[in-house]
Scaffold this motif. Structure first.
Motif, PDB file in Angstrom:
ATOM      1  N   SER A 133       1.569  -6.895  -2.267  1.00  0.00           N
ATOM      2  CA  SER A 133       0.726  -7.298  -1.131  1.00  0.00           C
ATOM      3  C   SER A 133      -0.733  -7.306  -1.590  1.00  0.00           C
ATOM      4  O   SER A 133      -1.075  -6.764  -2.646  1.00  0.00           O
ATOM      5  N   ARG A 163       0.823  -1.209   0.000  1.00  0.00           N
ATOM      6  CA  ARG A 163       0.000   0.000   0.000  1.00  0.00           C
ATOM      7  C   ARG A 163       0.861   1.265   0.000  1.00  0.00           C
ATOM      8  O   ARG A 163       0.480   2.296  -0.538  1.00  0.00           O
ATOM      9  N   SER A 203       3.506  -3.646   5.345  1.00  0.00           N
ATOM     10  CA  SER A 203       3.574  -3.608   6.816  1.00  0.00           C
ATOM     11  C   SER A 203       4.075  -4.917   7.424  1.00  0.00           C
ATOM     12  O   SER A 203       4.661  -4.919   8.500  1.00  0.00           O
ATOM     13  N   THR A 242      -3.279 -15.959   0.624  1.00  0.00           N
ATOM     14  CA  THR A 242      -4.243 -16.183  -0.460  1.00  0.00           C
ATOM     15  C   THR A 242      -3.628 -15.845  -1.817  1.00  0.00           C
ATOM     16  O   THR A 242      -4.336 -15.692  -2.803  1.00  0.00           O
TER      17      THR A 242
HETATM   18  P1  FAD Z   1      -0.634  -1.893   4.976  1.00  0.00           P
HETATM   19  O1  FAD Z   1      -0.815  -2.886   6.051  1.00  0.00           O
HETATM   20  O2  FAD Z   1      -1.559  -0.756   4.881  1.00  0.00           O
HETATM   21  O3  FAD Z   1       0.856  -1.368   5.110  1.00  0.00           O
HETATM   22  C1  FAD Z   1       1.395  -0.375   4.297  1.00  0.00           C
HETATM   23  C2  FAD Z   1       2.781  -0.079   4.844  1.00  0.00           C
HETATM   24  O4  FAD Z   1       3.420   0.839   3.983  1.00  0.00           O
HETATM   25  C3  FAD Z   1       2.777   0.528   6.234  1.00  0.00           C
HETATM   26  O5  FAD Z   1       3.617  -0.209   7.085  1.00  0.00           O
HETATM   27  C4  FAD Z   1       3.300   1.934   6.030  1.00  0.00           C
HETATM   28  O6  FAD Z   1       4.100   2.382   7.107  1.00  0.00           O
HETATM   29  C5  FAD Z   1       4.138   1.768   4.790  1.00  0.00           C
HETATM   30  N1  FAD Z   1       4.239   2.988   3.968  1.00  0.00           N
HETATM   31  C6  FAD Z   1       3.256   3.841   3.607  1.00  0.00           C
HETATM   32  N2  FAD Z   1       3.762   4.797   2.795  1.00  0.00           N
HETATM   33  C7  FAD Z   1       5.077   4.529   2.676  1.00  0.00           C
HETATM   34  C8  FAD Z   1       6.136   5.149   1.950  1.00  0.00           C
HETATM   35  N3  FAD Z   1       5.918   6.243   1.181  1.00  0.00           N
HETATM   36  N4  FAD Z   1       7.368   4.621   2.031  1.00  0.00           N
HETATM   37  C9  FAD Z   1       7.611   3.519   2.796  1.00  0.00           C
HETATM   38  N5  FAD Z   1       6.639   2.886   3.500  1.00  0.00           N
HETATM   39  C10 FAD Z   1       5.402   3.386   3.414  1.00  0.00           C
HETATM   40  N6  FAD Z   1      -2.196  -9.835   2.438  1.00  0.00           N
HETATM   41  C11 FAD Z   1      -1.228 -10.175   1.588  1.00  0.00           C
HETATM   42  O7  FAD Z   1      -0.303  -9.399   1.331  1.00  0.00           O
HETATM   43  N7  FAD Z   1      -1.265 -11.376   0.955  1.00  0.00           N
HETATM   44  C12 FAD Z   1      -2.243 -12.288   1.155  1.00  0.00           C
HETATM   45  O8  FAD Z   1      -2.233 -13.337   0.543  1.00  0.00           O
HETATM   46  C13 FAD Z   1      -3.277 -11.955   2.087  1.00  0.00           C
HETATM   47  N8  FAD Z   1      -4.254 -12.837   2.367  1.00  0.00           N
HETATM   48  C14 FAD Z   1      -5.196 -12.511   3.299  1.00  0.00           C
HETATM   49  C15 FAD Z   1      -6.144 -13.457   3.653  1.00  0.00           C
HETATM   50  C16 FAD Z   1      -7.082 -13.157   4.619  1.00  0.00           C
HETATM   51  C17 FAD Z   1      -8.098 -14.186   4.996  1.00  0.00           C
HETATM   52  C18 FAD Z   1      -7.082 -11.876   5.235  1.00  0.00           C
HETATM   53  C19 FAD Z   1      -8.079 -11.539   6.295  1.00  0.00           C
HETATM   54  C20 FAD Z   1      -6.143 -10.942   4.880  1.00  0.00           C
HETATM   55  C21 FAD Z   1      -5.187 -11.231   3.907  1.00  0.00           C
HETATM   56  N9  FAD Z   1      -4.213 -10.318   3.539  1.00  0.00           N
HETATM   57  C22 FAD Z   1      -3.226 -10.688   2.688  1.00  0.00           C
HETATM   58  C23 FAD Z   1      -4.274  -8.908   3.973  1.00  0.00           C
HETATM   59  C24 FAD Z   1      -3.356  -8.578   5.119  1.00  0.00           C
HETATM   60  O9  FAD Z   1      -4.018  -8.824   6.334  1.00  0.00           O
HETATM   61  C25 FAD Z   1      -2.952  -7.097   5.055  1.00  0.00           C
HETATM   62  O10 FAD Z   1      -4.104  -6.301   5.057  1.00  0.00           O
HETATM   63  C26 FAD Z   1      -2.110  -6.738   3.843  1.00  0.00           C
HETATM   64  O11 FAD Z   1      -1.036  -7.604   3.719  1.00  0.00           O
HETATM   65  C27 FAD Z   1      -1.609  -5.307   4.001  1.00  0.00           C
HETATM   66  O12 FAD Z   1      -0.901  -4.932   2.871  1.00  0.00           O
HETATM   67  P2  FAD Z   1       0.203  -3.818   2.981  1.00  0.00           P
HETATM   68  O13 FAD Z   1       1.260  -4.240   3.932  1.00  0.00           O
HETATM   69  O14 FAD Z   1       0.615  -3.454   1.599  1.00  0.00           O
HETATM   70  O15 FAD Z   1      -0.645  -2.575   3.540  1.00  0.00           O
END
Ligand code: FAD
Length: 316
Positions: free
Chosen positions: A231, A206, A264, A249
């Motif tokens: 992600s 994200r 994250s 997933t």
């Molecule tokens: P976020 O959790 O929102 O994290 C974003 C990160 O980016 C934060 O740590 C923030 O500090 C950092 N950030 C923001 N801007 C910047 C910047 N400019 N520079 C540097 N860092 C920055 N997730 C998966 O990935 N894969 C799966 O297969 C998967 N399966 C799932 C299955 C189930 C049943 C459920 C309930 C959830 C699943 N998820 C899965 C979702 C998972 O729980 C998280 O919501 C997801 O991984 C979050 O993605 P993220 O880390 O990109 O986003």
């Protein structure tokens, strides 16, 4: 030493890297015997399998084996298990491989272990379970051990084998003909390595911020000869295609190097990447859980860090 059957993964007659890894692993435990299912076997394939130590190659070249979904390959392996009494059967831990292994276990009344990241003496497998929270050692205690091994679990090392060919015919059951493949659509060939097989994966989350911004993730990947991952937050937002999602997933990857940018480190993401040998995290939040897992971390804005990283890499 007893034979260890290795089901060959191949595309257009070319042996995939994961098979070379499985042959290398099989060599440490017994005598590797490759199993080729479907058309496409030729001198190039034979040479490749020989190079990585296959002493035997069982070839079932019948088109029918690949005309139906998965089941014929399980029947082929079951026939070989019955006739050759191998010490174990190794299959790549892909979606298809795991289904074949499961069906084979039923047919041979054997135990199956999936997603092994290592395999040692006595076919004791290392697995990482509960989203990477627990590492276990497990062993099949019934029948012929059937183990699916994750890509990149073993570095492939050549060591010559005879690759003596033996043709195999298999009489498919009615059940194996239950689901016919009606069309195959070739995906456009990506210049990047296949995500689950890549030695280096660069993933964006994200924090990347938009679909357009994924260009810098791709640029970093290309500077390293890596695959691109994402992600679920990024794929759900439509910033990157779902087929590149890493996690519970999505796809499971086990590369030598995994770079997570703007991710994250949620447990569901970790489930797909935490067996990577080296993990590098780039995140602007020093408290982000991904840093608990990372071998190297950069606290900073990825939009500043990644371009600098690319510049450094391109200098070398
Ligand atoms: P976020 O959790 O929102 O994290 C974003 C990160 O980016 C934060 O740590 C923030 O500090 C950092 N950030 C923001 N801007 C910047 C910047 N400019 N520079 C540097 N860092 C920055 N997730 C998966 O990935 N894969 C799966 O297969 C998967 N399966 C799932 C299955 C189930 C049943 C459920 C309930 C959830 C699943 N998820 C899965 C979702 C998972 O729980 C998280 O919501 C997801 O991984 C979050 O993605 P993220 O880390 O990109 O986003």
């Amino acid at each position: 030493m007893s034979e260890i059957l290795v089901l060959v993964e191949h595309v257009d007659g070319e042996v995939k890297k994961v098979t070379l890894e499985l042959l290398t692993l099989a060599r440490s435990l017994g005598t590797p015997a490759a199993v080729w299912a479907g058309p496409g076997y030729g001198e190039a394939a034979r040479a490749r399998l020989a190079e990585y130590g296959a002493q035997k190659v069982y070839v079932a070249a019948d088109q029918e084996i690949v005309d139906y979904v998965v089941a014929p390959k399980a029947e082929l392996l079951a026939k070989l298990v019955a006739e050759k009494s191998p010490a174990a059967v190794l299959v790549a831990s892909t979606a298809e491989g795991k289904e074949i292994a499961g069906r084979l276990a039923i047919k041979t009344d054997s135990g199956v272990i999936t997603d092994a990241v290592g395999l040692g003496e006595g076919f004791v497998a290392d697995q990482s379970i509960f989203g990477g929270g627990v590492n276990v050692k497990s062993r099949v205690v019934k029948g012929t051990p059937i183990v699916t091994v994750r890509p990149n679990a073993t570095p492939p090392e050549p060591a010559p084998g005879d690759a003596a060919e033996e043709q195999v015919t298999v009489e498919l059951s009615e059940a194996a003909r239950a689901a016919r493949i009606v069309e195959r659509v070739k995906q456009e060939k990506d210049a990047r390595p296949e995500l689950t097989e890549a030695a280096i994966v660069v993933s964006g989350g994200r924090g990347v911020g938009s679909a357009e911004n994924f260009a810098i993730i791709e640029k970093l990947a290309d500077s390293l000869g890596a695959a691109v991952g994402a992600s679920r937050a990024a794929t759900d937002a439509g910033w990157y295609p779902h087929q590149f999602q890493v996690g519970q997933t999505g796809k499971t990857v086990s590369p030598q190097l995994y770079i997570a940018a703007g991710i994250s480190g949620a447990i569901q993401h970790r489930a797909g990447m935490q067996t990577a040998k080296t993990i590098v995290a780039i995140n602007k939040d020093p408290e982000a859980p991904i840093f608990e897992l990372a071998d190297f971390g950069v606290v900073g804005d990825l939009h500043q860090v990644v371009p600098q990283l690319i510049e450094e890499i391109e200098k070398r």
